[in-house]
Enzyme design. Structure first.
Site, PDB file in Angstrom:
ATOM      1  N   ASP A 152      13.445  -2.029   5.030  1.00 14.52           N
ATOM      2  CA  ASP A 152      13.161  -1.159   3.887  1.00 14.52           C
ATOM      3  C   ASP A 152      13.683   0.250   4.062  1.00 14.52           C
ATOM      4  OD1 ASP A 152      11.801  -2.536   1.885  1.00 14.52           O
ATOM      5  OD2 ASP A 152       9.936  -2.533   3.019  1.00 14.52           O
TER       6      ASP A 152
HETATM    7  C1  BGC Z   1       7.936   1.870   6.347  1.00  8.57           C
HETATM    8  C2  BGC Z   1       8.400   0.444   6.171  1.00  8.57           C
HETATM    9  C3  BGC Z   1       7.851  -0.106   4.894  1.00  8.57           C
HETATM   10  C4  BGC Z   1       8.224   0.813   3.743  1.00  8.57           C
HETATM   11  C5  BGC Z   1       7.767   0.326   2.392  1.00  8.57           C
HETATM   12  C6  BGC Z   1       8.227   2.691   5.120  1.00  8.57           C
HETATM   13  O1  BGC Z   1       7.680   3.962   5.259  1.00  8.57           O
HETATM   14  O2  BGC Z   1       8.535   2.424   7.478  1.00  8.57           O
HETATM   15  O3  BGC Z   1       8.028  -0.334   7.282  1.00  8.57           O
HETATM   16  O4  BGC Z   1       8.345  -1.386   4.694  1.00  8.57           O
HETATM   17  O5  BGC Z   1       7.699   2.090   3.966  1.00  8.57           O
HETATM   18  O6  BGC Z   1       6.426   0.346   2.230  1.00  8.57           O
HETATM   19  C1  NOJ Z   2       7.310  -3.614   6.411  1.00 12.52           C
HETATM   20  C2  NOJ Z   2       7.495  -4.257   5.080  1.00 12.52           C
HETATM   21  O1  NOJ Z   2       6.266  -4.794   4.637  1.00 12.52           O
HETATM   22  C3  NOJ Z   2       8.531  -5.351   5.160  1.00 12.52           C
HETATM   23  O2  NOJ Z   2       8.745  -5.888   3.887  1.00 12.52           O
HETATM   24  C4  NOJ Z   2       9.799  -4.824   5.743  1.00 12.52           C
HETATM   25  O3  NOJ Z   2      10.700  -5.901   5.857  1.00 12.52           O
HETATM   26  C5  NOJ Z   2       9.571  -4.180   7.097  1.00 12.52           C
HETATM   27  N1  NOJ Z   2       8.561  -3.169   6.957  1.00 12.52           N
HETATM   28  C6  NOJ Z   2      10.831  -3.555   7.678  1.00 12.52           C
HETATM   29  O4  NOJ Z   2      11.206  -2.410   7.002  1.00 12.52           O
END
Ligand code: BGC
Ligand code: NOJ
Length: 807
Positions: free
Chosen positions: A486
């Site tokens: 993400d």
């Molecule tokens: C986090 C991710 C997460 C994303 C969306 C980010 O701040 O580092 O792990 O998937 O937010 O919620």
């Molecule tokens: C947490 C999110 O829930 C997931 O969808 C994502 O793939 C990982 N973070 C990596 O960014």
């Protein structure tokens, strides 16, 4: 250092001190009513949706960290203490917190009073039961009073924590017969209320927080507890609570049992009131029924047994005896338990997810399904249809949805270009597990718009085509907002502090993802397999051709010499390449491309895995990337917003470690495959709990990476795709029992030290008794007959199949 131990026979983790490095929690409930509960009784309850139907209040990020939740006080003369240690915080003479499957028990004592508090949610009921037994173990009579309390949340957890100008006016309660009813907003549009009851006659109550606590006191020492006197206060606005006080004289050896219930009642609009709406008296009938049902020891213990049977059944689908107790306890108990929790919660409510923001994630829930489909296939089916319904007609999807409304969540946005392919992955897994192709005919709308329904199969086709319709200059998939990672925001270019990287305006660009390319090869093949099974040969051929082309694109443009690159940014420059100063190598494409068997024939897969081991792997796991980014890069986005070694910037992001382990099994390296599994596996690192800090019975999302000052320290336990993927890895690749469309594939890949292993696997309603034996003569015998394939054909329901695998 350990703070407790695994009791495998009881399927419990027994915590022996309240002073764990962080609150160590458990989840109660498996249907609609849920509670989070820590080893000091903290946490909160909600009905279905942690944001919209919050029953009890919890202050995240509080000081001290974990106050609130289940508030019990035992007053013994001038002394008082809590059976859960908090909130009273008095030293206990003995303390044990036993977290089990859907229940938590606190056993504690102080000054010759012994208490046992059992907390659980009955299987089909919307309530949490707290059964408190107190025994006088001294030689003299004791006058005690017991206070049990909860602080109500005004339903919408976001409003509750922000909109005080309104909130302080709206709180309403009723009290009748040892039950406190929380009915805020019931007078208007809510058709639900909560209650907190006790099964014995109470000597006093309070519903007004300030009256209960006193002017400058707090939950550690509420005035009413200290004084041994309740006010019988009725809350009008401010903060409504429910608190009961009961007084007893216990003779030596005598015990008292109290059953407290926190319940949730939903009524037909027409039956809301007892009499006229204007009188404002709520209809308490359904609450009374529930309270009466559980007012005896017998009914409570029966329900507790029913819960245990429920878990026997769920966990009975896959049972291994490997000779390694740590492996067995993870596979047979805790890993599967965590998979059920991610099924129930997605990423919504934990001690790190506040339950206020995130709903059900599209990609998250699809991947979670890989870990629970064998336990609850019928609910997996329902989930797939729910998820598919938030897809757009062009195959793209909302990134998240709220479980209560089943609507896409605009705050989390769309355009994460990996999302659609996960729908193929979970549907293929569901059909492999169940053989139920009828799901593909289910009519599912797009974006939940009535009239747009198409068979689920058309959603899969749309997913497949979405990638093909969004290719970049190298023939690789466009990344869109981001892919699985993400935080790899290649089109974001955000300079505004605090702006969401997930929803800020994107520039138009050709940034491409090698990771999605790997996914397309892997799940595109699964799509083609499904087409073949449905007799759509032409569609299958089209899919296989597209997959082959993608495979070539990865080999031509996604290979860096020693590993797979990660992406092309919006300038067409490589990300995750030796050409970069930081972020030279990323774990995700090494795992995903090898899982898709890209480069397996020509040695590139082995080379890539070697690089991942050398550059990313250390004592505590395999890091997401290296070297970690030292500065913020506009063209890369959130990934570079984290300090080096944390989260997406080079922590051990546990979710993707199993991909690498699976890749090692595909490349034929059982030792390293198992090591990757072991390094992050809770049961194997229980001894370093003081460093790891999160619960030693479940996975966390991240462990601080090799470049972090706190390397080895974990954060964000429980709600992580790690649960599902590690279970897929250990059950299907290391132990090698992998359902496919034709039957049960058997192909273990384990280090030499594993010799004889037995596995019981219930698959499509037949029981497979599987034995692995080390031998020079390799092969598979089914009911004594050698077969030529590594897939055991599907047996009739209820039959028992003996499988011998010499490996
Ligand atoms: C986090 C991710 C997460 C994303 C969306 C980010 O701040 O580092 O792990 O998937 O937010 O919620
Ligand atoms: C947490 C999110 O829930 C997931 O969808 C994502 O793939 C990982 N973070 C990596 O960014």
């Amino acid at each position: 250092m350990r703070y407790g131990f695994f009791d495998d026979a009881k399927r419990e983790y027994v915590i022996e001190t309240p002073e764990t490095p962080l609150p160590w929690i458990n989840y109660l409930g498996s249907n609609k009513f849920f509670g989070l509960i820590s080893n000091t009784g903290g946490g909160y309850c909600f009905y279905r949706d942690a944001k919209l139907r919050r029953l009890t209040r919890y202050r995240y990020n509080n000081v001290p960290r974990d106050t609130g939740g289940r508030l019990y006080y035992i007053k013994d003369g001038a002394d008082f203490w809590s059976p859960t240690f908090l909130p009273a915080k008095k030293t206990l003479d003995s303390y044990r917190c036993r977290h089990g499957m859907g229940y938590t028990v606190f056993e504690s004592s102080r000054n010759n009073l012994m208490s046992e508090l059992t907390c659980f949610v009955p299987r089909e009921e919307n309530c949490e039961i707290n059964r408190l037994v107190i025994k006088n173990t001294s030689g003299e009579s004791k006058d005690i009073s017991v206070v049990g309390a909860v602080e109500f949340c005004l339903w919408n957890a976001v409003d509750d924590g922000t909109n005080f100008q309104r909130n302080y006016n709206i709180g309403e309660v009723e009290v009748e017969d040892n039950t406190i009813y929380h009915k805020t907003e019931y007078r208007e549009r809510r058709n639900h209320y909560a209650f907190f009851s006790v099964n014995k006659e109470a000597d006093g109550f309070d519903t007004d927080l300030d009256m209960f606590i006193g002017k400058f006191n707090d939950y550690e020492a509420p005035l009413t507890v200290m004084n041994g006197k309740s006010n019988n206060s009725i809350a009008h606005g401010w903060s409504p609570i429910g608190s009961h006080r009961l007084e007893y004289t216990l003779t030596p050896g005598e015990e008292v049992e109290l059953i407290f219930i926190l319940g949730y009642i939903e009524l037909d609009k027409a039956k809301k009131w007892d009499g006229n709406a204007a009188d404002g008296i709520i209809n308490k009938k359904p609450a009374n029924e529930l309270i009466n049902k559980y007012n005896s020891t017998e009914s409570v213990l029966n329900e507790l047994n029913a819960l245990s049977t429920y878990w026997d059944n769920l966990l009975g689908k896959y049972i291994v005896e490997s000779g390694d107790e740590k492996l067995d306890r993870m596979v047979n108990i805790w890993n599967q338990y965590q998979c059920m929790t991610t099924f129930n919660m997605s990423r919504s409510a934990s001690y790190y997810e506040s339950g206020q923001g995130r709903g059900m994630g599209f990609r998250d829930s699809c991947q979670d399904l890989l870990g629970f489909v064998h336990m609850v296939p019928e609910r997996a089916r329902e989930r797939i249809l729910d998820i598919a319904a938030i897809q757009f007609e062009n195959g793209g999807a909302w990134h998240q949805y709220q479980p209560l409304t089943k609507r896409g969540n605009a705050d989390a946005g769309m355009g994460f270009n990996d999302d659609p392919l996960w729908l193929i992955a979970c549907t293929h897994a569901y059909i492999s597990e169940t053989g139920d192709y009828s799901i593909l005919d289910e009519m599912v709308p797009f974006e939940n718009e009535a009239g747009t329904e198409k068979p689920l199969f058309e959603h899969l086709r749309a997913s497949f085509n979405y990638t093909l319709n969004n290719l970049g200059p190298h023939g690789l998939p466009l990344i869109g907002r981001a892919d699985w990672n993400d935080c790899l925001n290649l089109n974001c270019f955000s300079e505004e502090p605090g702006e969401s990287f997930q929803t800020c305006a994107n520039i138009e660009s050709n940034a491409e993802s090698v990771f999605i390319a790997g996914m397309f090869v892997l799940y595109g093949r699964q799509y083609a397999e499904l087409c073949l099974k449905l007799g759509s040969k032409d569609e299958a051929n089209r899919a296989y051709e597209a997959v082959e082309k993608m495979n070539e694109a990865v080999l031509a443009h996604g290979w860096d010499g020693e590993w797979f690159i990660r992406a092309y940014d919006s300038n067409g420059d490589k990300v995750g390449s030796k050409e970069n100063n930081d972020g030279k190598i990323f774990i995700e494409p090494q795992g995903m491309c090898v899982m898709a068997e890209i480069g397996v024939d020509d040695g590139r897969a082995v080379t890539a895995l070697k690089a991942a081991k050398e550059k990313l792997t250390f004592e505590y796991g395999t890091c997401l990337l290296a070297p970690a980014y030292k500065e913020y890069h506009l063209n890369l986005g959130e990934i570079t917003s984290y300090p080096p070694g944390y989260k997406e910037n080079g922590s051990v992001f546990c979710h993707n470690n199993p991909w690498l382990s699976i890749a090692e099994t595909i490349a034929g390296n059982p030792d390293e495959a198992f090591e990757i599994y072991r390094r992050i596996c809770p049961a194997y690192i229980e001894d370093i709990s003081e460093k790891h800090r999160t619960e030693p019975y479940v996975y966390s999302q991240t462990i601080a990476g090799q470049e972090a000052p706190t390397a080895g320290e974990a954060k964000n336990s429980w709600l992580t795709g790690t649960a599902a993927w590690t279970f897929v890895n250990v059950s299907q690749y290391l132990l090698g029992i992998r359902p496919n469309l034709d039957g049960l594939g058997i192909n273990p890949c384990l280090p030499e030290r594993f010799k004889k292993i037995t596995i019981k696997r219930i698959f499509r309603e037949a029981l497979y008794n599987i034995i692995f034996e080390r031998s020079n003569e390799k092969g598979l015998w089914v009911d004594g007959k050698k077969i030529d394939s590594d897939t055991v054909p599907v047996a009739p329901a209820k039959s028992i199949v003996d499988v011998l695998c010499k490996y």
